[in-house]
Design an enzyme around this catalytic site. Structure first.
Site, short mmCIF file in Angstrom:
data_model
loop_
_atom_site.label_atom_id
_atom_site.label_comp_id
_atom_site.label_asym_id
_atom_site.label_seq_id
_atom_site.Cartn_x
_atom_site.Cartn_y
_atom_site.Cartn_z
N ASN A 40 -10.82 17.48 32.32
CA ASN A 40 -10.48 17.33 30.90
C ASN A 40 -11.48 18.04 30.00
O ASN A 40 -11.50 17.79 28.78
CB ASN A 40 -10.43 15.84 30.54
CG ASN A 40 -9.35 15.10 31.30
OD1 ASN A 40 -8.26 15.63 31.53
ND2 ASN A 40 -9.64 13.87 31.71
N HIS A 129 -1.91 4.84 28.10
CA HIS A 129 -2.91 4.86 29.17
C HIS A 129 -3.15 3.47 29.74
O HIS A 129 -2.93 2.46 29.08
CB HIS A 129 -4.22 5.43 28.61
CG HIS A 129 -5.24 5.72 29.66
ND1 HIS A 129 -6.25 4.83 29.97
CD2 HIS A 129 -5.42 6.80 30.46
CE1 HIS A 129 -7.01 5.35 30.92
NE2 HIS A 129 -6.52 6.54 31.25
N SER A 179 -1.67 11.64 28.35
CA SER A 179 -2.54 12.16 29.40
C SER A 179 -1.79 12.65 30.63
O SER A 179 -2.28 13.53 31.33
CB SER A 179 -3.55 11.08 29.83
OG SER A 179 -2.88 9.93 30.32
N HIS A 207 -7.13 12.70 24.21
CA HIS A 207 -6.88 14.07 24.64
C HIS A 207 -6.67 15.03 23.47
O HIS A 207 -6.39 16.21 23.69
CB HIS A 207 -5.70 14.12 25.60
CG HIS A 207 -5.99 13.46 26.91
ND1 HIS A 207 -6.57 14.11 27.96
CD2 HIS A 207 -5.81 12.17 27.31
CE1 HIS A 207 -6.73 13.27 28.98
NE2 HIS A 207 -6.28 12.09 28.60
N LYS A 238 -14.02 14.01 27.22
CA LYS A 238 -13.01 15.03 27.51
C LYS A 238 -13.37 16.30 26.74
O LYS A 238 -14.23 17.05 27.15
CB LYS A 238 -11.63 14.47 27.20
CG LYS A 238 -11.27 13.26 28.07
CD LYS A 238 -9.94 12.67 27.72
CE LYS A 238 -9.56 11.55 28.68
NZ LYS A 238 -10.50 10.40 28.66
#
Length: 394
Positions: A40, A129, A179, A207, A238
Protein backbone atom coordinates in the site's frame (compact mmCIF):
# COMPACT_ATOMS: atom_id res chain seq x y z
CA UNK A 1 1.80 -30.33 29.85
CA UNK A 2 -1.44 -30.89 31.69
CA UNK A 3 -4.26 -32.85 30.11
CA UNK A 4 -6.30 -29.69 29.54
CA UNK A 5 -3.41 -27.94 27.75
CA UNK A 6 -2.79 -31.03 25.61
CA UNK A 7 -6.47 -31.09 24.69
CA UNK A 8 -6.42 -27.43 23.66
CA UNK A 9 -3.20 -27.98 21.69
CA UNK A 10 -4.87 -30.81 19.78
CA UNK A 11 -7.88 -28.62 19.02
CA UNK A 12 -5.64 -25.88 17.65
CA UNK A 13 -3.68 -28.43 15.62
CA UNK A 14 -6.90 -29.79 14.13
CA UNK A 15 -8.15 -26.33 13.20
CA UNK A 16 -4.88 -25.44 11.49
CA UNK A 17 -4.88 -28.79 9.67
CA UNK A 18 -8.39 -28.12 8.40
CA UNK A 19 -7.33 -24.71 7.15
CA UNK A 20 -4.25 -26.19 5.48
CA UNK A 21 -6.40 -28.90 3.86
CA UNK A 22 -8.73 -26.24 2.43
CA UNK A 23 -5.77 -24.30 1.04
CA UNK A 24 -6.50 -21.28 3.25
CA UNK A 25 -3.62 -21.48 5.71
CA UNK A 26 -2.11 -18.03 6.23
CA UNK A 27 1.66 -17.75 6.55
CA UNK A 28 4.12 -14.90 6.91
CA UNK A 29 6.58 -14.56 4.06
CA UNK A 30 8.80 -11.92 2.53
CA UNK A 31 9.05 -10.94 -1.12
CA UNK A 32 12.70 -10.00 -1.42
CA UNK A 33 13.79 -9.22 -4.95
CA UNK A 34 10.30 -9.04 -6.45
CA UNK A 35 8.87 -5.97 -8.14
CA UNK A 36 6.34 -4.43 -5.73
CA UNK A 37 2.79 -4.68 -7.04
CA UNK A 38 1.45 -5.63 -3.62
CA UNK A 39 2.13 -3.00 -0.96
CA UNK A 40 0.00 0.00 0.00
CA UNK A 41 3.05 2.28 -0.34
CA UNK A 42 1.34 4.08 -3.21
CA UNK A 43 3.60 7.15 -3.23
CA UNK A 44 6.80 5.36 -2.29
CA UNK A 45 7.11 7.26 1.00
CA UNK A 46 7.98 4.12 2.99
CA UNK A 47 11.20 3.82 0.96
CA UNK A 48 11.91 7.52 0.51
CA UNK A 49 15.44 8.54 1.55
CA UNK A 50 14.27 12.16 1.75
CA UNK A 51 11.52 11.38 4.27
CA UNK A 52 13.85 9.07 6.18
CA UNK A 53 16.40 11.87 6.52
CA UNK A 54 13.74 14.34 7.66
CA UNK A 55 12.64 11.99 10.42
CA UNK A 56 16.19 11.12 11.48
CA UNK A 57 17.18 14.78 11.69
CA UNK A 58 14.09 15.54 13.76
CA UNK A 59 14.96 12.66 16.08
CA UNK A 60 18.48 13.96 16.54
CA UNK A 61 17.33 17.49 17.41
CA UNK A 62 14.73 16.30 19.95
CA UNK A 63 17.36 14.79 22.23
CA UNK A 64 15.29 15.22 25.38
CA UNK A 65 12.45 13.06 24.09
CA UNK A 66 11.97 9.59 25.52
CA UNK A 67 12.40 6.52 23.33
CA UNK A 68 9.04 5.17 24.49
CA UNK A 69 5.71 6.69 25.43
CA UNK A 70 5.82 4.99 28.90
CA UNK A 71 2.05 4.75 29.22
CA UNK A 72 -1.34 5.65 27.82
CA UNK A 73 -2.07 9.29 26.97
CA UNK A 74 -4.37 9.52 29.98
CA UNK A 75 -1.47 8.53 32.24
CA UNK A 76 2.24 9.08 31.53
CA UNK A 77 2.05 9.06 27.73
CA UNK A 78 0.68 12.55 27.15
CA UNK A 79 3.20 15.03 25.67
CA UNK A 80 3.27 18.51 24.20
CA UNK A 81 4.54 16.89 21.00
CA UNK A 82 1.37 14.79 20.71
CA UNK A 83 -0.81 17.87 21.21
CA UNK A 84 1.11 19.94 18.66
CA UNK A 85 1.06 17.16 16.03
CA UNK A 86 -2.71 16.76 16.51
CA UNK A 87 -3.19 20.49 15.99
CA UNK A 88 -1.16 20.27 12.78
CA UNK A 89 -3.24 17.31 11.61
CA UNK A 90 -6.50 19.13 12.30
CA UNK A 91 -5.30 22.03 10.16
CA UNK A 92 -4.08 19.71 7.40
CA UNK A 93 -7.35 17.77 7.23
CA UNK A 94 -9.38 21.00 7.37
CA UNK A 95 -11.26 20.25 10.56
CA UNK A 96 -11.52 21.49 14.13
CA UNK A 97 -9.71 18.77 16.05
CA UNK A 98 -8.00 15.40 15.77
CA UNK A 99 -7.04 12.46 17.97
CA UNK A 100 -4.16 10.11 17.15
CA UNK A 101 -4.61 6.35 17.48
CA UNK A 102 -1.93 3.67 17.27
CA UNK A 103 -3.32 2.23 14.03
CA UNK A 104 -6.22 2.49 11.63
CA UNK A 105 -7.60 -0.72 13.10
CA UNK A 106 -7.59 0.84 16.59
CA UNK A 107 -9.20 4.02 15.30
CA UNK A 108 -12.05 2.27 13.48
CA UNK A 109 -12.59 -0.16 16.33
CA UNK A 110 -12.76 2.58 18.94
CA UNK A 111 -14.87 4.97 16.89
CA UNK A 112 -17.59 2.53 15.84
CA UNK A 113 -17.69 0.70 19.16
CA UNK A 114 -18.30 3.80 21.28
CA UNK A 115 -20.11 6.31 19.07
CA UNK A 116 -23.39 4.51 18.19
CA UNK A 117 -25.12 3.49 21.43
CA UNK A 118 -28.07 1.33 22.43
CA UNK A 119 -31.16 2.73 20.75
CA UNK A 120 -29.11 4.13 17.86
CA UNK A 121 -28.84 2.66 14.35
CA UNK A 122 -25.58 1.92 12.54
CA UNK A 123 -25.81 1.26 8.79
CA UNK A 124 -22.64 0.10 7.02
CA UNK A 125 -21.63 -0.62 3.45
CA UNK A 126 -21.30 -4.38 3.04
CA UNK A 127 -17.65 -4.04 1.95
CA UNK A 128 -16.25 -1.99 4.83
CA UNK A 129 -12.91 -3.05 6.30
CA UNK A 130 -12.66 -5.74 8.98
CA UNK A 131 -11.71 -3.11 11.56
CA UNK A 132 -15.00 -1.28 10.99
CA UNK A 133 -16.90 -4.57 11.07
CA UNK A 134 -15.31 -5.46 14.40
CA UNK A 135 -16.07 -2.02 15.80
CA UNK A 136 -19.68 -2.34 14.67
CA UNK A 137 -19.95 -5.74 16.35
CA UNK A 138 -18.85 -4.21 19.65
CA UNK A 139 -21.47 -1.46 19.40
CA UNK A 140 -24.80 -1.82 21.19
CA UNK A 141 -26.58 -0.08 18.32
CA UNK A 142 -29.04 -1.76 15.97
CA UNK A 143 -26.95 -2.70 12.94
CA UNK A 144 -27.71 -3.29 9.27
CA UNK A 145 -25.77 -3.39 6.00
CA UNK A 146 -26.57 -1.96 2.60
CA UNK A 147 -25.43 -3.31 -0.76
CA UNK A 148 -22.09 -1.95 -1.84
CA UNK A 149 -22.39 1.66 -3.08
CA UNK A 150 -26.13 1.11 -3.64
CA UNK A 151 -27.82 4.40 -2.76
CA UNK A 152 -31.31 2.99 -3.23
CA UNK A 153 -30.64 0.18 -0.78
CA UNK A 154 -29.14 2.63 1.69
CA UNK A 155 -32.16 4.89 1.40
CA UNK A 156 -34.47 1.99 2.18
CA UNK A 157 -32.42 1.26 5.31
CA UNK A 158 -32.55 4.93 6.30
CA UNK A 159 -36.31 4.94 5.80
CA UNK A 160 -36.63 1.89 8.03
CA UNK A 161 -34.53 3.60 10.69
CA UNK A 162 -36.60 6.79 10.51
CA UNK A 163 -39.83 4.79 10.81
CA UNK A 164 -38.54 2.83 13.78
CA UNK A 165 -40.00 3.33 17.24
CA UNK A 166 -36.46 3.97 18.46
CA UNK A 167 -35.61 7.63 18.95
CA UNK A 168 -31.84 7.30 18.72
CA UNK A 169 -29.28 8.65 16.29
CA UNK A 170 -28.51 7.12 12.88
CA UNK A 171 -24.92 6.62 11.67
CA UNK A 172 -23.71 5.50 8.22
CA UNK A 173 -20.17 4.13 7.83
CA UNK A 174 -18.29 3.75 4.53
CA UNK A 175 -14.80 3.77 3.06
CA UNK A 176 -13.86 6.47 0.58
CA UNK A 177 -11.67 4.03 -1.41
CA UNK A 178 -12.43 0.35 -0.82
CA UNK A 179 -9.43 -1.78 0.01
CA UNK A 180 -10.44 -4.95 -1.83
CA UNK A 181 -12.12 -3.48 -4.94
CA UNK A 182 -10.34 -0.14 -5.24
CA UNK A 183 -13.55 1.67 -6.18
CA UNK A 184 -14.76 4.88 -4.59
CA UNK A 185 -17.81 5.63 -2.50
CA UNK A 186 -20.24 8.16 -4.03
CA UNK A 187 -19.48 10.56 -1.19
CA UNK A 188 -21.45 13.54 -2.50
CA UNK A 189 -24.62 11.51 -2.87
CA UNK A 190 -24.02 9.78 0.47
CA UNK A 191 -23.72 13.12 2.26
CA UNK A 192 -26.91 14.44 0.70
CA UNK A 193 -28.81 11.23 1.50
CA UNK A 194 -27.63 11.23 5.11
CA UNK A 195 -28.60 14.89 5.52
CA UNK A 196 -32.05 14.19 4.09
CA UNK A 197 -32.69 11.55 6.75
CA UNK A 198 -30.84 13.19 9.63
CA UNK A 199 -28.04 10.60 9.67
CA UNK A 200 -24.35 11.20 10.39
CA UNK A 201 -21.67 9.95 7.97
CA UNK A 202 -18.41 8.28 9.06
CA UNK A 203 -15.73 7.84 6.37
CA UNK A 204 -12.62 5.65 6.51
CA UNK A 205 -10.06 7.42 4.28
CA UNK A 206 -7.30 4.82 4.71
CA UNK A 207 -6.61 4.25 1.00
CA UNK A 208 -7.28 7.86 -0.04
CA UNK A 209 -4.92 9.55 2.43
CA UNK A 210 -1.95 11.03 0.60
CA UNK A 211 -3.33 10.00 -2.79
CA UNK A 212 -6.30 12.36 -3.26
CA UNK A 213 -6.93 15.98 -2.38
CA UNK A 214 -4.97 19.15 -3.15
CA UNK A 215 -2.20 18.09 -0.74
CA UNK A 216 -3.18 14.48 -0.05
CA UNK A 217 -5.95 15.23 2.45
CA UNK A 218 -8.24 12.52 1.06
CA UNK A 219 -11.42 12.37 -0.99
CA UNK A 220 -13.67 14.14 1.52
CA UNK A 221 -11.54 17.29 1.32
CA UNK A 222 -11.08 16.86 -2.44
CA UNK A 223 -14.86 17.00 -2.83
CA UNK A 224 -15.32 19.91 -0.40
CA UNK A 225 -17.32 17.82 2.10
CA UNK A 226 -15.21 18.19 5.24
CA UNK A 227 -17.85 20.16 7.16
CA UNK A 228 -20.60 17.67 6.27
CA UNK A 229 -18.96 14.48 7.54
CA UNK A 230 -19.13 13.63 11.25
CA UNK A 231 -15.84 11.74 11.48
CA UNK A 232 -13.01 10.69 9.20
CA UNK A 233 -10.31 8.12 9.85
CA UNK A 234 -6.94 8.70 8.18
CA UNK A 235 -4.23 6.07 8.45
CA UNK A 236 -0.54 6.77 7.95
CA UNK A 237 0.82 3.30 7.09
CA UNK A 238 -0.30 3.34 3.45
CA UNK A 239 0.16 6.40 1.25
CA UNK A 240 2.11 8.29 3.92
CA UNK A 241 4.60 5.49 4.54
CA UNK A 242 4.81 5.70 8.35
CA UNK A 243 2.54 4.39 11.12
CA UNK A 244 -0.49 5.34 13.19
CA UNK A 245 -3.86 6.89 12.43
CA UNK A 246 -6.06 9.82 13.36
CA UNK A 247 -9.76 10.48 13.79
CA UNK A 248 -10.63 14.00 12.66
CA UNK A 249 -13.77 15.96 13.37
CA UNK A 250 -15.09 18.39 15.96
CA UNK A 251 -13.49 19.19 19.30
CA UNK A 252 -16.58 17.65 20.89
CA UNK A 253 -15.92 14.37 19.06
CA UNK A 254 -12.29 14.43 20.23
CA UNK A 255 -13.34 14.89 23.86
CA UNK A 256 -15.88 12.09 23.50
CA UNK A 257 -13.32 9.65 22.12
CA UNK A 258 -10.84 10.49 24.89
CA UNK A 259 -13.52 9.45 27.37
CA UNK A 260 -15.15 6.48 25.65
CA UNK A 261 -12.87 4.94 22.97
CA UNK A 262 -11.31 1.96 24.70
CA UNK A 263 -8.49 1.38 22.15
CA UNK A 264 -7.35 4.93 22.95
CA UNK A 265 -7.89 4.84 26.71
CA UNK A 266 -6.22 1.52 27.46
CA UNK A 267 -3.33 1.48 24.95
CA UNK A 268 0.22 2.71 25.44
CA UNK A 269 0.60 5.83 23.31
CA UNK A 270 2.76 6.05 20.20
CA UNK A 271 6.40 6.87 21.03
CA UNK A 272 7.86 10.30 20.14
CA UNK A 273 9.68 8.86 17.12
CA UNK A 274 6.35 7.83 15.59
CA UNK A 275 4.84 11.26 16.26
CA UNK A 276 7.77 12.93 14.54
CA UNK A 277 7.41 10.53 11.60
CA UNK A 278 3.72 11.47 11.33
CA UNK A 279 4.59 15.18 11.41
CA UNK A 280 7.22 14.99 8.69
CA UNK A 281 5.24 12.60 6.49
CA UNK A 282 2.51 15.24 6.40
CA UNK A 283 5.00 17.97 5.61
CA UNK A 284 6.50 15.82 2.87
CA UNK A 285 3.17 14.93 1.27
CA UNK A 286 2.26 18.59 0.86
CA UNK A 287 5.18 18.95 -1.55
CA UNK A 288 4.39 15.72 -3.41
CA UNK A 289 2.00 16.95 -6.11
CA UNK A 290 4.32 15.62 -8.82
CA UNK A 291 4.38 12.19 -7.14
CA UNK A 292 0.59 12.10 -6.97
CA UNK A 293 0.42 13.10 -10.63
CA UNK A 294 2.90 10.36 -11.52
CA UNK A 295 0.77 7.82 -9.67
CA UNK A 296 -2.29 8.85 -11.69
CA UNK A 297 -0.24 8.56 -14.88
CA UNK A 298 0.78 5.02 -13.91
CA UNK A 299 -2.85 4.08 -13.19
CA UNK A 300 -4.01 5.38 -16.57
CA UNK A 301 -1.18 3.62 -18.38
CA UNK A 302 -1.93 0.31 -16.66
CA UNK A 303 -5.62 0.52 -17.53
CA UNK A 304 -4.87 1.44 -21.14
CA UNK A 305 -2.51 -1.52 -21.49
CA UNK A 306 -5.04 -3.92 -19.95
CA UNK A 307 -7.75 -2.65 -22.29
CA UNK A 308 -5.41 -3.05 -25.25
CA UNK A 309 -3.64 -6.31 -24.40
CA UNK A 310 -6.20 -8.15 -22.24
CA UNK A 311 -9.63 -7.11 -23.54
CA UNK A 312 -12.58 -8.82 -21.94
CA UNK A 313 -10.81 -9.86 -18.75
CA UNK A 314 -12.88 -9.11 -15.66
CA UNK A 315 -11.64 -6.24 -13.46
CA UNK A 316 -13.23 -4.30 -10.64
CA UNK A 317 -14.29 -0.76 -11.56
CA UNK A 318 -11.42 1.06 -9.89
CA UNK A 319 -9.92 4.50 -10.62
CA UNK A 320 -7.53 4.05 -7.68
CA UNK A 321 -4.09 2.41 -7.35
CA UNK A 322 -5.87 -0.82 -6.36
CA UNK A 323 -6.57 -2.82 -9.55
CA UNK A 324 -8.23 -6.21 -9.10
CA UNK A 325 -8.49 -8.99 -11.68
CA UNK A 326 -11.30 -11.38 -10.77
CA UNK A 327 -10.19 -15.02 -10.96
CA UNK A 328 -13.01 -17.21 -9.61
CA UNK A 329 -11.84 -20.06 -7.41
CA UNK A 330 -9.20 -20.02 -4.72
CA UNK A 331 -6.93 -22.47 -6.49
CA UNK A 332 -7.03 -20.64 -9.82
CA UNK A 333 -6.30 -17.30 -8.17
CA UNK A 334 -3.47 -18.80 -6.11
CA UNK A 335 -1.88 -20.44 -9.15
CA UNK A 336 -1.96 -17.20 -11.15
CA UNK A 337 -0.37 -15.28 -8.26
CA UNK A 338 2.37 -17.87 -8.03
CA UNK A 339 2.94 -17.60 -11.77
CA UNK A 340 3.37 -13.82 -11.42
CA UNK A 341 5.76 -14.30 -8.51
CA UNK A 342 7.89 -16.74 -10.47
CA UNK A 343 8.11 -14.06 -13.17
CA UNK A 344 9.50 -11.63 -10.58
CA UNK A 345 6.40 -9.70 -9.48
CA UNK A 346 5.03 -9.45 -5.96
CA UNK A 347 1.34 -9.97 -6.68
CA UNK A 348 -0.95 -11.64 -4.16
CA UNK A 349 -4.19 -13.55 -4.49
CA UNK A 350 -7.15 -12.53 -2.33
CA UNK A 351 -9.15 -15.65 -1.56
CA UNK A 352 -12.56 -16.44 -0.11
CA UNK A 353 -13.71 -16.03 2.61
CA UNK A 354 -11.80 -12.70 2.66
CA UNK A 355 -13.85 -11.93 -0.46
CA UNK A 356 -17.11 -13.67 -1.44
CA UNK A 357 -16.94 -17.04 -3.17
CA UNK A 358 -16.65 -16.45 -6.91
CA UNK A 359 -15.01 -13.04 -6.35
CA UNK A 360 -11.48 -14.31 -5.71
CA UNK A 361 -8.90 -12.07 -7.34
CA UNK A 362 -5.42 -10.83 -7.97
CA UNK A 363 -5.03 -7.55 -6.10
CA UNK A 364 -2.50 -5.45 -8.00
CA UNK A 365 -1.37 -2.27 -6.25
CA UNK A 366 0.21 0.40 -8.42
CA UNK A 367 2.79 2.89 -7.20
CA UNK A 368 4.33 6.13 -8.35
CA UNK A 369 7.69 4.31 -8.52
CA UNK A 370 6.51 1.50 -10.81
CA UNK A 371 7.87 1.83 -14.34
CA UNK A 372 6.29 1.43 -17.75
CA UNK A 373 8.57 -1.54 -18.39
CA UNK A 374 7.48 -3.24 -15.15
CA UNK A 375 3.83 -2.80 -16.07
CA UNK A 376 4.37 -4.10 -19.60
CA UNK A 377 6.13 -7.19 -18.25
CA UNK A 378 3.47 -7.80 -15.60
CA UNK A 379 0.68 -7.75 -18.17
CA UNK A 380 2.38 -10.52 -20.13
CA UNK A 381 1.75 -12.96 -17.25
CA UNK A 382 -1.95 -12.08 -16.92
CA UNK A 383 -4.62 -14.20 -18.66
CA UNK A 384 -5.06 -13.38 -22.34
CA UNK A 385 -8.75 -14.31 -22.49
CA UNK A 386 -11.50 -14.04 -19.89
CA UNK A 387 -12.52 -17.07 -17.91
CA UNK A 388 -15.97 -18.53 -18.64
CA UNK A 389 -18.71 -16.14 -17.52
CA UNK A 390 -20.49 -18.81 -15.51
CA UNK A 391 -17.54 -18.92 -13.11
CA UNK A 392 -18.15 -15.37 -11.95
CA UNK A 393 -20.41 -14.67 -9.02
CA UNK A 394 -23.39 -12.50 -9.77
Amino acid sequence: MTESILSIAQTLTDRLAARRQSGLLRQLRTADGLVDFCSNDYLGFARSPVLRTMIQEADSTHTRLRTGATGSRLLAGQTQLADSVEQELAAFYQTEASLIFNSGYDANLGLLACLPQSGDTLITDELIHASMIDGARLSYATRSRFRHNDLNDLESKLQQASNSTQSGQVFVAVESVYSMDGDQAPLGELVRLCERYGAALIVDEAHATGVYGPAGEGLVVALGLADRVLARVHTFGKGLGVHGAVVVGSALLRDYLINFARPFIYTTALPPHSLLAIRYAHQYVQAAADTRDQLQTIIRYFQQRVASERPGTNWTNSPSPIQCLLIPGNEQARQLAQQAQRAGFDVRAILSPTVPIGQERLRICLHAFNTVDEIDRLITVLPVTPLPNELYAT
